[in-house]
Design a protein around this motif. Sequence first.
Motif, mmCIF file in Angstrom:
data_model
loop_
_atom_site.group_PDB
_atom_site.id
_atom_site.type_symbol
_atom_site.label_atom_id
_atom_site.label_comp_id
_atom_site.label_asym_id
_atom_site.label_seq_id
_atom_site.Cartn_x
_atom_site.Cartn_y
_atom_site.Cartn_z
ATOM 1 N N GLN A 49 0.528 -1.370 -0.291
ATOM 2 C CA GLN A 49 0.120 0.012 -0.173
ATOM 3 C C GLN A 49 1.158 1.057 0.205
ATOM 4 N N CYS A 50 1.929 1.384 1.269
ATOM 5 C CA CYS A 50 2.680 2.392 1.439
ATOM 6 C C CYS A 50 4.367 2.378 0.826
ATOM 7 N N CYS A 88 0.493 2.512 7.606
ATOM 8 C CA CYS A 88 -0.630 3.074 6.537
ATOM 9 C C CYS A 88 -2.365 1.817 7.169
ATOM 10 N N GLY A 89 -1.904 1.519 8.136
ATOM 11 C CA GLY A 89 -2.779 0.567 8.625
ATOM 12 C C GLY A 89 -3.872 0.118 8.031
ATOM 13 N N PHE A 90 -2.951 -0.912 6.972
ATOM 14 C CA PHE A 90 -3.479 -2.154 5.867
ATOM 15 C C PHE A 90 -3.064 -3.115 6.497
ATOM 16 N N LYS A 148 -6.797 -3.936 2.777
ATOM 17 C CA LYS A 148 -8.120 -3.159 3.183
ATOM 18 C C LYS A 148 -6.957 -2.811 5.006
ATOM 19 N N GLU A 149 -8.121 -1.618 4.831
ATOM 20 C CA GLU A 149 -7.891 -0.990 5.710
ATOM 21 C C GLU A 149 -8.212 -1.278 7.576
ATOM 22 N N SER A 178 -7.156 2.448 11.381
ATOM 23 C CA SER A 178 -7.461 4.013 11.239
ATOM 24 C C SER A 178 -6.562 4.850 11.714
ATOM 25 N N THR A 179 -5.408 5.797 10.206
ATOM 26 C CA THR A 179 -4.599 5.875 10.888
ATOM 27 C C THR A 179 -4.035 7.679 10.815
#
Length: 61
Positions: A33-34, A47-49, A53-54, A57-58
Amino acid sequence: MAVPKRKHCKARSRKRRGGHVKLKVVSVITCPQCSEPMLPHRVCPSCGFYRGKEIVSTEAE
Ligand SMILES: [Zn+2]
């Protein structure tokens, strides 16, 4: 009666263990993701994924 403190010295025990008792090498993967370095099978800390999927929450900081 006096009791002996130890039978073997530390070096003797460590020499015997040598190969199989050791520190593990930490494996690090790159977040899809990041593209930040992260530990595998864990939610990304930046990024909390996790698995596309997230999960965490960041934004709430
Ligand atoms: Zn990430």
